[in-house]
Design a protein around this motif. Structure first.
Motif, PDB file in Angstrom:
ATOM      1  N   LEU A 129       0.868  -1.186   0.000  1.00  0.00           N
ATOM      2  CA  LEU A 129       0.000   0.000   0.000  1.00  0.00           C
ATOM      3  C   LEU A 129       0.902   1.231   0.000  1.00  0.00           C
ATOM      4  O   LEU A 129       1.554   1.531   0.987  1.00  0.00           O
ATOM      5  CB  LEU A 129      -0.914   0.004   1.227  1.00  0.00           C
ATOM      6  CG  LEU A 129      -1.907   1.151   1.339  1.00  0.00           C
ATOM      7  CD1 LEU A 129      -2.902   1.120   0.171  1.00  0.00           C
ATOM      8  CD2 LEU A 129      -2.652   1.068   2.662  1.00  0.00           C
TER       9      LEU A 129
ATOM     10  N   CYS B  31      -4.166   6.302   4.889  1.00  0.00           N
ATOM     11  CA  CYS B  31      -4.753   5.107   5.521  1.00  0.00           C
ATOM     12  C   CYS B  31      -3.730   4.567   6.517  1.00  0.00           C
ATOM     13  O   CYS B  31      -2.985   3.630   6.223  1.00  0.00           O
ATOM     14  CB  CYS B  31      -5.096   4.064   4.458  1.00  0.00           C
ATOM     15  SG  CYS B  31      -5.976   2.636   5.104  1.00  0.00           S
TER      16      CYS B  31
ATOM     17  N   PRO C 217      -4.163   0.242   7.732  1.00  0.00           N
ATOM     18  CA  PRO C 217      -4.791  -0.596   6.693  1.00  0.00           C
ATOM     19  C   PRO C 217      -4.869  -2.065   7.129  1.00  0.00           C
ATOM     20  O   PRO C 217      -4.118  -2.532   7.977  1.00  0.00           O
ATOM     21  CB  PRO C 217      -3.853  -0.429   5.506  1.00  0.00           C
ATOM     22  CG  PRO C 217      -2.510  -0.248   6.140  1.00  0.00           C
ATOM     23  CD  PRO C 217      -2.761   0.549   7.402  1.00  0.00           C
TER      24      PRO C 217
ATOM     25  N   SER D   8       2.003  -1.497   5.971  1.00  0.00           N
ATOM     26  CA  SER D   8       1.540  -1.154   4.617  1.00  0.00           C
ATOM     27  C   SER D   8       1.907  -2.194   3.565  1.00  0.00           C
ATOM     28  O   SER D   8       1.863  -1.913   2.367  1.00  0.00           O
ATOM     29  CB  SER D   8       2.125   0.202   4.201  1.00  0.00           C
ATOM     30  OG  SER D   8       3.538   0.146   4.212  1.00  0.00           O
TER      31      SER D   8
ATOM     32  N   GLY E 173      -6.667  -3.936   0.097  1.00  0.00           N
ATOM     33  CA  GLY E 173      -6.288  -3.106   1.229  1.00  0.00           C
ATOM     34  C   GLY E 173      -7.486  -2.286   1.702  1.00  0.00           C
ATOM     35  O   GLY E 173      -8.051  -1.516   0.933  1.00  0.00           O
TER      36      GLY E 173
ATOM     37  N   CYS F 118      -9.086   0.347   4.647  1.00  0.00           N
ATOM     38  CA  CYS F 118      -8.802   1.266   5.750  1.00  0.00           C
ATOM     39  C   CYS F 118      -9.769   0.988   6.894  1.00  0.00           C
ATOM     40  O   CYS F 118     -10.986   1.178   6.741  1.00  0.00           O
ATOM     41  CB  CYS F 118      -8.937   2.725   5.292  1.00  0.00           C
ATOM     42  SG  CYS F 118      -7.633   3.252   4.195  1.00  0.00           S
TER      43      CYS F 118
ATOM     44  N   LYS G 292      -8.516   0.773  -0.597  1.00  0.00           N
ATOM     45  CA  LYS G 292      -7.443   1.621  -1.115  1.00  0.00           C
ATOM     46  C   LYS G 292      -6.557   0.890  -2.121  1.00  0.00           C
ATOM     47  O   LYS G 292      -5.816   1.529  -2.864  1.00  0.00           O
ATOM     48  CB  LYS G 292      -6.574   2.102   0.046  1.00  0.00           C
ATOM     49  CG  LYS G 292      -7.307   2.921   1.084  1.00  0.00           C
ATOM     50  CD  LYS G 292      -7.760   4.234   0.499  1.00  0.00           C
ATOM     51  CE  LYS G 292      -6.577   5.125   0.156  1.00  0.00           C
ATOM     52  NZ  LYS G 292      -7.023   6.444  -0.336  1.00  0.00           N
TER      53      LYS G 292
END
Length: 251
Positions: free
Chosen positions: A8, A14, A17, A51, A72, A74, A81
């Protein structure tokens, strides 16, 4: 082992995540199954940080073929995301085995069977190459059967007249499969065709013929002896009668 990475990039928007992996299986006939969540079990392992997520698959199986989706989300916002998708193609190389045996119904016919094992996907072609003239018959290749590990197996049989297979002549089974860069071949020669079962069968036939011949000779000998004994007894009886007649004339 196969590894998929999911990252991510926009971590600021975010901060917390949740990365989730899903799998959608692809079947050999082109159809696909439903998506299912991948959990840390069996041959799957997942390594997560803030991430990024790494999915590792050890001992890949045919059932692993298909799409691997990383999403992914949030936490607290419910926004997706990231959604990456990768496709895994699974291929398993076939192994070949050549076996030969005498036909149960016709002892003068040899069955040479070529078996391909452990291959995936199931589409495969078995063919024979030889220079034996006439008197050969190839059974139709069997439909691939599914093994417990998700791979397949199939076989083809070549029938050969024993008297037409010359010494040193080679028979080749050839396999074409999309896991191979070139055809796979296994061969057998006349010298290597005679297993213990073949020799034992021939010995049994020889013993049977010898036994029948010996029995016939024994019966003939017994018959001759019986005739000789009866003839001897008959002559002896005639001699006894002549002696009796001679004695009566003398008196």
């Amino acid at each position: 082992m196969v590894q998929f990475n999911c990252i991510l990039e926009d971590g600021q928007s975010c901060p917390t995540p949740q990365l989730i992996w899903r799998h959608r299986h692809s079947f050999p006939n082109g159809t696909e199954g439903n998506e299912r969540d991948i959990r840390i079990e069996n041959h799957y392992s997942i390594l997560n940080n803030l991430s990024a997520s790494i999915l590792k698959i050890t001992a890949v199986k045919p059932s692993d073929a298909g799409h691997f989706i990383c999403s992914g989300i949030c936490i607290g916002k419910g926004l997706v995301k990231l959604q990456n998708e990768s496709y895994l193609t699974v291929k398993a190389l076939p192994k070949l085995q050549l076996l030969s045996q005498i036909s149960d119904s016709t002892p003068s016919i040899l069955n040479v069977t070529c078996t391909a094992m452990g291959f995936y996907p199931p589409r495969i072609i078995l063919s024979w190459k030889h220079t034996i003239p006439e008197m050969t018959r190839t059974f139709q290749q069997e439909a691939p059967t599914l093994n417990h590990d998700g791979t397949y197996r199939t076989s083809s049989t070549l029938q050969i007249s024993d008297s037409l297979w010359s010494s040193g002549e080679e028979i080749v089974c050839e396999v074409n499969h999309n896991s191979l860069t070139q055809p796979l071949r296994e061969s057998i020669r006349r010298e290597g065709l005679l297993p213990d079962s073949f020799l034992l069968g021939r010995l049994k036939m020889c013993y049977l013929k010898t036994g029948l011949l010996s029995t016939g000779v024994l019966l003939m000998v017994l018959a001759v002896i019986a005739v000789h004994v009866r003839t001897s007894k008959f002559k002896h009886s005639e001699c006894g009668l002549q002696d009796l007649n001679l004695k009566e004339e003398e008196e």
